[in-house]
Scaffold this motif. Structure first.
Motif, mmCIF file in Angstrom:
data_model
loop_
_atom_site.group_PDB
_atom_site.id
_atom_site.type_symbol
_atom_site.label_atom_id
_atom_site.label_comp_id
_atom_site.label_asym_id
_atom_site.label_seq_id
_atom_site.Cartn_x
_atom_site.Cartn_y
_atom_site.Cartn_z
ATOM 1 N N GLY A 252 -3.655 3.211 0.558
ATOM 2 C CA GLY A 252 -4.362 2.779 -0.636
ATOM 3 C C GLY A 252 -3.472 1.916 -1.511
ATOM 4 O O GLY A 252 -2.266 2.137 -1.573
ATOM 5 N N PRO B 16 -3.001 4.680 -4.925
ATOM 6 C CA PRO B 16 -3.334 6.100 -4.779
ATOM 7 C C PRO B 16 -2.949 6.884 -6.024
ATOM 8 O O PRO B 16 -1.885 6.647 -6.607
ATOM 9 C CB PRO B 16 -2.496 6.518 -3.565
ATOM 10 N N THR B 17 -3.829 7.769 -6.426
ATOM 11 C CA THR B 17 -3.628 8.528 -7.652
ATOM 12 C C THR B 17 -4.024 9.974 -7.409
ATOM 13 O O THR B 17 -5.038 10.238 -6.771
ATOM 14 C CB THR B 17 -4.506 7.956 -8.783
ATOM 15 N N VAL C 83 2.721 11.786 0.099
ATOM 16 C CA VAL C 83 2.409 10.381 -0.135
ATOM 17 C C VAL C 83 3.693 9.655 -0.486
ATOM 18 O O VAL C 83 4.548 10.194 -1.204
ATOM 19 C CB VAL C 83 1.378 10.214 -1.266
ATOM 20 N N TYR D 99 0.809 -1.212 0.000
ATOM 21 C CA TYR D 99 0.000 0.000 0.000
ATOM 22 C C TYR D 99 0.844 1.265 0.000
ATOM 23 O O TYR D 99 1.855 1.358 0.712
ATOM 24 C CB TYR D 99 -0.906 0.029 1.247
ATOM 25 N N TRP E 191 -6.414 13.605 -4.360
ATOM 26 C CA TRP E 191 -5.990 12.212 -4.257
ATOM 27 C C TRP E 191 -7.203 11.292 -4.251
ATOM 28 O O TRP E 191 -8.206 11.571 -3.602
ATOM 29 C CB TRP E 191 -5.177 11.989 -2.979
ATOM 30 N N TYR E 192 -7.069 10.185 -4.967
ATOM 31 C CA TYR E 192 -8.090 9.152 -5.010
ATOM 32 C C TYR E 192 -7.450 7.815 -4.662
ATOM 33 O O TYR E 192 -6.233 7.656 -4.746
ATOM 34 C CB TYR E 192 -8.723 9.060 -6.407
ATOM 35 N N GLY F 256 -4.036 16.846 0.442
ATOM 36 C CA GLY F 256 -2.949 15.879 0.505
ATOM 37 C C GLY F 256 -1.648 16.595 0.801
ATOM 38 O O GLY F 256 -1.305 17.557 0.125
ATOM 39 N N MET G 257 -7.562 6.041 -1.750
ATOM 40 C CA MET G 257 -7.183 5.719 -0.381
ATOM 41 C C MET G 257 -8.282 4.850 0.226
ATOM 42 O O MET G 257 -9.441 5.245 0.265
ATOM 43 C CB MET G 257 -6.969 6.979 0.440
#
Length: 124
Positions: free
Chosen positions: A98, A101-102, A49, A31, A108-109, A46, A111
Motif C-alpha cells: 500500500g 498503510p495505516t 509491516v 509502497y 490496517w487500512y 496484521g 493496502m
C-alpha cells in the motif's frame, strides 16, 4: 501487479521459516509492504509491516522478538524471518502493498494489492 508469496511449509514448534514476497508491476520503493495472516475460523491480522520511506517497522505483539521483516529493493522482495515458531502461528500468510498503510485500533487500512498467500503449519 503481482505479489507472490513463497517459503511456507510444515515446521515443528521452535523451528524457523523465512517467507518471501516477490513484487512486480508497481513502484516497489513507493509502497509499504506488510505480512498478514489468517488462521482457520479467525479474522485476518496484521503481523508485520515495513514502510516505504525510512524502513520503519511494525510488529504485532504476538510476534515481537520472534519475527523480523526486511525488504530488498534490488530484488523487489520483502522477507519475513520467523523464528521460535509456535503452533498458534499456524495460518495462511499473505503479503500486501500500500502507498499509505495505516493502522487504526489494531486494524490496517490502505493496502492496495494482495498476494494469494502461503500456508504455514507449526506442529506441536
Amino acid at each position: 501487479v503481482q505479489l507472490v508469496e513463497s517459503g511456507g511449509g510444515l515446521v515443528q514448534a521452535g523451528g524457523s521459516l523465512r517467507l518471501s514476497c516477490a513484487a512486480s508491476g508497481f513502484a516497489f520503493d513507493d509502497y509499504g509492504i506488510g505480512w498478514f495472516r489468517q488462521a482457520p475460523g479467525k479474522e485476518r491480522e496484521g503481523v508485520s509491516v515495513i514502510s516505504s520511506s525510512d524502513g520503519s517497522t511494525y510488529y504485532a505483539d504476538s510476534v515481537k522478538g520472534r519475527f523480523t521483516i526486511s525488504r530488498d529493493s534490488a530484488k523487489n522482495t520483502v522477507y519475513l524471518q520467523m523464528d521460535s515458531l509456535k503452533p498458534e502461528d499456524t495460518a495462511v500468510y499473505f503479503c500486501a502493498a500500500g502507498r499509505t498503510p495505516t493502522i487504526v485500533v489494531g486494524t490496517w487500512y490502505g493496502m492496495d494489492y494482495w498476494g494469494k498467500g502461503t500456508l504455514v503449519t507449526v506442529s506441536s
